[in-house]
Enzyme design. Structure first.
Site, PDB file in Angstrom:
ATOM      1  N   ASN A  83      -2.442   2.913   3.420  1.00  0.00           N
ATOM      2  CA  ASN A  83      -1.907   4.229   3.810  1.00  0.00           C
ATOM      3  C   ASN A  83      -2.692   5.365   3.165  1.00  0.00           C
ATOM      4  OD1 ASN A  83       0.328   3.459   5.444  1.00  0.00           O
ATOM      5  ND2 ASN A  83       1.398   2.785   3.595  1.00  0.00           N
TER       6      ASN A  83
ATOM      7  N   ASP B 207       6.764   1.486   1.912  1.00  0.00           N
ATOM      8  CA  ASP B 207       6.529   0.506   0.852  1.00  0.00           C
ATOM      9  C   ASP B 207       7.384   0.859  -0.367  1.00  0.00           C
ATOM     10  OD1 ASP B 207       3.843   1.183   2.326  1.00  0.00           O
ATOM     11  OD2 ASP B 207       3.535  -0.860   1.587  1.00  0.00           O
TER      12      ASP B 207
ATOM     13  N   PHE C 167      -0.626  -0.542  12.391  1.00  0.00           N
ATOM     14  CA  PHE C 167      -1.533  -0.022  11.370  1.00  0.00           C
ATOM     15  C   PHE C 167      -2.049  -1.095  10.406  1.00  0.00           C
ATOM     16  CE2 PHE C 167      -3.571   2.955   8.644  1.00  0.00           C
ATOM     17  CZ  PHE C 167      -3.397   2.469   7.359  1.00  0.00           C
ATOM     18  N   ASN C 168      -1.172  -1.925   9.825  1.00  0.00           N
ATOM     19  CA  ASN C 168      -1.627  -2.867   8.800  1.00  0.00           C
ATOM     20  C   ASN C 168      -2.711  -3.809   9.314  1.00  0.00           C
ATOM     21  OD1 ASN C 168       0.005  -1.875   6.773  1.00  0.00           O
ATOM     22  ND2 ASN C 168       1.681  -3.300   7.202  1.00  0.00           N
TER      23      ASN C 168
ATOM     24  N   HIS D  38       9.944  -0.134   8.458  1.00  0.00           N
ATOM     25  CA  HIS D  38       8.936  -1.198   8.569  1.00  0.00           C
ATOM     26  C   HIS D  38       8.963  -2.138   7.341  1.00  0.00           C
ATOM     27  CE1 HIS D  38       7.121   0.782  12.029  1.00  0.00           C
ATOM     28  NE2 HIS D  38       6.770   1.840  11.332  1.00  0.00           N
ATOM     29  N   ASP D  39       8.479  -1.654   6.220  1.00  0.00           N
ATOM     30  CA  ASP D  39       8.303  -2.517   5.050  1.00  0.00           C
ATOM     31  C   ASP D  39       9.625  -2.995   4.451  1.00  0.00           C
ATOM     32  OD1 ASP D  39       5.360  -0.684   3.908  1.00  0.00           O
ATOM     33  OD2 ASP D  39       5.627  -2.175   5.472  1.00  0.00           O
TER      34      ASP D  39
ATOM     35  N   THR E 120       2.938  -5.944   2.668  1.00  0.00           N
ATOM     36  CA  THR E 120       3.357  -4.793   3.490  1.00  0.00           C
ATOM     37  C   THR E 120       2.233  -3.768   3.663  1.00  0.00           C
ATOM     38  OG1 THR E 120       4.197  -3.537   1.609  1.00  0.00           O
ATOM     39  CG2 THR E 120       5.753  -5.028   2.734  1.00  0.00           C
TER      40      THR E 120
ATOM     41  N   ASP F  85       0.846  -1.211   0.000  1.00  0.00           N
ATOM     42  CA  ASP F  85       0.000   0.000   0.000  1.00  0.00           C
ATOM     43  C   ASP F  85       0.878   1.256   0.000  1.00  0.00           C
ATOM     44  OD1 ASP F  85      -0.830   0.628   3.516  1.00  0.00           O
ATOM     45  OD2 ASP F  85       0.965  -0.295   2.618  1.00  0.00           O
TER      46      ASP F  85
HETATM   47  O1  RIB Z   1       2.739   0.018  10.815  1.00  0.00           O
HETATM   48  C1  RIB Z   1       3.581   0.188   9.707  1.00  0.00           C
HETATM   49  C2  RIB Z   1       2.904  -0.249   8.449  1.00  0.00           C
HETATM   50  O2  RIB Z   1       1.758   0.555   8.221  1.00  0.00           O
HETATM   51  C3  RIB Z   1       3.769  -0.073   7.199  1.00  0.00           C
HETATM   52  O3  RIB Z   1       3.426  -1.052   6.264  1.00  0.00           O
HETATM   53  C4  RIB Z   1       3.384   1.280   6.696  1.00  0.00           C
HETATM   54  O4  RIB Z   1       3.532   1.405   5.273  1.00  0.00           O
HETATM   55  C5  RIB Z   1       1.922   1.321   7.031  1.00  0.00           C
HETATM   56  O5  RIB Z   1       1.231   0.686   5.984  1.00  0.00           O
HETATM   57 CA    CA Z   2       2.824  -0.440   3.984  1.00  0.00          CA
END
Ligand code: RIB
Ligand code: CA
Length: 308
Positions: A40, A16, A168-169, A242-243, A126, A11
């Site tokens: 996102n 990403d 978040f994801n 993160h990703d 991701t 996303d």
């Molecule tokens: O929490 C981090 C994740 O949430 C990452 O994938 C970032 O791109 C958001 O999507």
């Molecule tokens: Ca992401």
């Protein structure tokens, strides 16, 4: 060199985008397709941004399929505050030359995995797990074509980043998370407990900035913009990788430590909605990543984007 066939579901999203630069630059990964999901930012932007990164990386050969425009059940949630309204903070958005591939991402996932060899594909995820969950529900037999899922999501000891408990994801589609983690398909999970150990600190960006070529410069632009947005939420805090951790894990698992775990998702309304619950025992179908070597992580990134 043997290459690993992968499909990336994402996303974009600034991190990403950095992840896509790493994956598309790596000779060890055979990126067969990119599928996009709402997360996102809305789907039309995540899809545009994924195609932008393919063009930037001279990889217009990789098809981009748009997927689900909203989570399975909950109201949609986005994260422009961390990625900009465009979803690609740090870059000037443009309409890529290559159009979206025809067909829905979930259909492409099902068709590809049904015609794959046994455990042929690694699926990197991701963003919210909506596309993956939809594919599993529509065609459970696709599991036969999957070696493993490599997912950025969840949190245990670190706590959440979108609520005090949820990452978040998973928060963006907890019901999809529950379907995927209960599917029996093994997942390696790069969660906040480990991604918060690897951040775009100033000295990391200084080192990246010193590299030749446009790719390193573009990655620095992305990470600098992400740091500005991150600092608005916590003064002096740098953006976690993160990703990118999913690709780093695939290419250099020796940089990480992990344990086995059973993972479930809180799908009940309330303050823990979207929280991942991780078994304490070192047993279960999934691999819960717990530690990363940040120096090795950034050395890998420099190797991937430092050549051109
Ligand atoms: O929490 C981090 C994740 O949430 C990452 O994938 C970032 O791109 C958001 O999507
Ligand atoms: Ca992401």
């Amino acid at each position: 060199m043997t290459t690993t066939p992968i499909i990336i579901d994402c996303d974009p999203g600034v991190d990403d985008a950095v992840m896509l630069m790493m994956a598309l630059a790596s000779p060890a990964l055979d990126v067969r397709a990119i599928t996009t999901v709402a997360g996102n930012v809305p789907l039309h932007l995540t899809s545009r941004n994924a195609r932008m990164m393919c063009q930037i990386m001279d990889r217009a050969d990789v098809p981009v399929f748009a997927g689900c425009p909203r989570p399975i059940l909950r109201d949609p949630v986005t994260a422009e505050h961390f990625h900009g309204d465009s979803g690609i903070a740090g870059l000037d958005p443009f309409e890529p030359d290559a159009p979206l591939a025809a067909g829905h991402a979930v259909t492409h996932l099902i068709d590809t995995l049904r015609s794959a060899g046994p455990a042929e594909y690694t699926i990197v995820v991701t963003g919210p797990l909506t596309n993956i969950a939809a594919a599993i529900v529509m065609a459970p037999d696709i599991a036969l074509g999957i070696d493993k899922l490599v997912i950025m999501g969840g949190a245990d000891s670190e706590g959440g980043n979108i609520t005090p408990f949820a990452e978040f994801n998973i928060f963006a589609d907890p019901h999809a998370g529950a379907v995927v983690f209960d599917s029996g398909i093994p997942a390696t999970i790069l969660n906040l407990d480990v991604t918060h150990q690897v951040r775009a600190e100033p000295e990391r960006l200084t080192s990246l900035r010193a590299l030749p070529g446009l790719r390193a410069a573009i990655m620095v632009q992305l990470l600098e913009a992400a740091n500005v947005l991150e600092a608005r939420w916590k003064e002096g805090r740098m953006t976690p990788m993160h990703d990118p951790a999913t690709i780093a894990y695939l290419l250099a698992p020796h940089l990480f430590e992990a344990r086995k775990a059973t993972v479930s998702v809180d799908t009940e309304a309330g303050m823990r909605f979207g929280q991942t619950r991780v078994s304490a025992l070192d047993e279960g179908p999934h691999t819960w990543v717990t530690k990363a070597d940040a120096d090795g992580f950034f050395a890998l990134i420099e190797e991937l984007v430092g050549k051109t």
